[in-house]
Write a protein that holds these residues in place. Sequence first.
Motif, PDB file in Angstrom:
ATOM      1  N   LEU A   1       3.593   7.336  11.285  1.00  0.00           N
ATOM      2  CA  LEU A   1       3.122   6.028  10.728  1.00  0.00           C
ATOM      3  C   LEU A   1       3.070   5.889   9.316  1.00  0.00           C
ATOM      4  O   LEU A   1       3.456   4.875   8.751  1.00  0.00           O
ATOM      5  CB  LEU A   1       1.754   5.788  11.646  1.00  0.00           C
ATOM      6  N   ILE A   2       2.648   6.806   8.651  1.00  0.00           N
ATOM      7  CA  ILE A   2       2.631   6.762   7.300  1.00  0.00           C
ATOM      8  C   ILE A   2       3.692   6.716   6.256  1.00  0.00           C
ATOM      9  O   ILE A   2       3.859   6.229   5.004  1.00  0.00           O
ATOM     10  CB  ILE A   2       1.748   7.780   6.503  1.00  0.00           C
ATOM     11  N   LYS A   3       4.976   7.054   7.060  1.00  0.00           N
ATOM     12  CA  LYS A   3       6.314   7.117   6.323  1.00  0.00           C
ATOM     13  C   LYS A   3       6.667   5.409   6.467  1.00  0.00           C
ATOM     14  O   LYS A   3       7.578   5.000   5.660  1.00  0.00           O
ATOM     15  CB  LYS A   3       7.368   7.720   7.461  1.00  0.00           C
ATOM     16  N   ASN A   4       6.103   4.644   7.103  1.00  0.00           N
ATOM     17  CA  ASN A   4       6.415   3.298   7.162  1.00  0.00           C
ATOM     18  C   ASN A   4       5.617   2.192   6.630  1.00  0.00           C
ATOM     19  O   ASN A   4       5.570   0.804   6.860  1.00  0.00           O
ATOM     20  CB  ASN A   4       6.890   2.911   8.603  1.00  0.00           C
ATOM     21  N   VAL A   5       4.233   2.727   5.948  1.00  0.00           N
ATOM     22  CA  VAL A   5       3.246   1.898   5.363  1.00  0.00           C
ATOM     23  C   VAL A   5       2.943   1.933   3.920  1.00  0.00           C
ATOM     24  O   VAL A   5       3.509   2.686   3.395  1.00  0.00           O
ATOM     25  CB  VAL A   5       2.049   1.747   6.294  1.00  0.00           C
ATOM     26  N   ASP A   6       2.226   1.009   3.141  1.00  0.00           N
ATOM     27  CA  ASP A   6       1.857   0.721   2.000  1.00  0.00           C
ATOM     28  C   ASP A   6       0.394   1.519   1.976  1.00  0.00           C
ATOM     29  O   ASP A   6      -0.143   1.975   0.993  1.00  0.00           O
ATOM     30  CB  ASP A   6       1.815  -0.685   1.386  1.00  0.00           C
ATOM     31  N   ALA A   7      -0.420   1.200   3.038  1.00  0.00           N
ATOM     32  CA  ALA A   7      -1.808   1.276   3.029  1.00  0.00           C
ATOM     33  C   ALA A   7      -2.064   1.390   4.296  1.00  0.00           C
ATOM     34  O   ALA A   7      -1.563   0.969   5.357  1.00  0.00           O
ATOM     35  CB  ALA A   7      -2.408  -0.063   2.397  1.00  0.00           C
ATOM     36  N   VAL A   8      -3.334   2.305   4.539  1.00  0.00           N
ATOM     37  CA  VAL A   8      -3.742   2.644   6.059  1.00  0.00           C
ATOM     38  C   VAL A   8      -5.511   2.490   5.752  1.00  0.00           C
ATOM     39  O   VAL A   8      -6.263   3.000   4.741  1.00  0.00           O
ATOM     40  CB  VAL A   8      -3.198   3.973   6.628  1.00  0.00           C
ATOM     41  N   SER A   9      -5.980   2.048   6.872  1.00  0.00           N
ATOM     42  CA  SER A   9      -7.291   2.463   6.988  1.00  0.00           C
ATOM     43  C   SER A   9      -7.503   3.887   8.033  1.00  0.00           C
ATOM     44  O   SER A   9      -6.670   3.959   9.017  1.00  0.00           O
ATOM     45  CB  SER A   9      -8.138   1.288   7.950  1.00  0.00           C
ATOM     46  N   ILE A  10      -8.434   4.792   7.569  1.00  0.00           N
ATOM     47  CA  ILE A  10      -8.747   6.062   8.384  1.00  0.00           C
ATOM     48  C   ILE A  10      -9.923   5.998   8.998  1.00  0.00           C
ATOM     49  O   ILE A  10     -10.939   5.879   8.408  1.00  0.00           O
ATOM     50  CB  ILE A  10      -8.471   6.885   7.353  1.00  0.00           C
ATOM     51  N   ALA A  11      -9.899   5.980  10.162  1.00  0.00           N
ATOM     52  CA  ALA A  11     -11.166   5.678  11.043  1.00  0.00           C
ATOM     53  C   ALA A  11     -11.099   6.860  12.047  1.00  0.00           C
ATOM     54  O   ALA A  11     -11.695   6.855  13.158  1.00  0.00           O
ATOM     55  CB  ALA A  11     -11.169   4.422  11.652  1.00  0.00           C
TER      56      ALA A  11
END
Length: 326
Positions: A60-70
């Motif tokens: 997932l993180i290869k394709n995003v600028d920002a994430v929520s971590i829950a």
Amino acid sequence: MGKVIRAGVIGVGYLGRFHAHKYAALEGVELVGVADTSNEQGQKVAEECSCAYFSNYQDLIKNVDAVSIAVPTSLHHTVGADCLEAGVDILMEKPVTVSLEEADELIATAEEKSLIFQVGHLERFNPAVQAMEPFLTQPVFIESNRISVFKNRGVDVDVVLDLMIHDIDIILNIIKSPIQQIHTVGAPVATATTDIANARLIFENGATANVTVSRISRTNVRKMRIFQPGSYINVDFANRKVMTIRLQDELMESGMPKQDVEVTSFKEGDALRSEIIHFIDNVRNRTRPSVSGHEGRRALAVAHEVISQIKQHQQLDVFKEYFKKH
């Protein structure tokens, strides 16, 4: 509006699912996908939000600028570090990490890479907290009560990390002074961890905060009272009211100064949506979050001291026989 921010959510259980829905509804944001170790839950939330499901968050993180971590707190450091190393801005649910050392490592990495590191102290975006801010001057005494009915969720952690850390963060933001002393008391009642606790925070500038939390009540109470020279603020989070009492120069017959009472009602807002909008704005504009990794670490440090003191004070032998039978 600027460029579209590609977002993701890692961990879509009870709280992460709400994060995903908020991202999916925001303009200028593309919810690329969600990641979860449960295929069933991950696919369910992905379908609800019309996005992709990833069984491995690394994909997932290869394709995003920002994430929520829950994800569970025990995984915050590992997942957060992987995201930051990949150049992804993060919104980390509270508490920021298990240990202060882990928090320090994430803060250092984020700063080294000029990345956004926001911590999800949701109550900062509560309409009640925002409604009382204009009335604050120089608080000298704060009394906070966060009392809730028992819920069979989150009971694997101490009530200090579950509930009190919210009020600790708010109070540290209100009183601009280092803590000088902490006095605590607490006890396990319904679980194997502390369920009810009180902490008295004494600050170097002379201000004091008395904080009480419980998760074993029959009712829900969320109130904060703030005393400062010439005025008193009563915040009722549940009934969405802020009452301000200002003392006047004119005296009543009793000798007590006359009081100017103002009651302000605030609308029921969406704190999580406001928090995520703040995060996306920080990502887009490269600005410092109001609750950065530093604020998250600060609240965690106080919470750890409270927990440590309570453990020292508890006479655990009183409870051992009970928990052997339940």
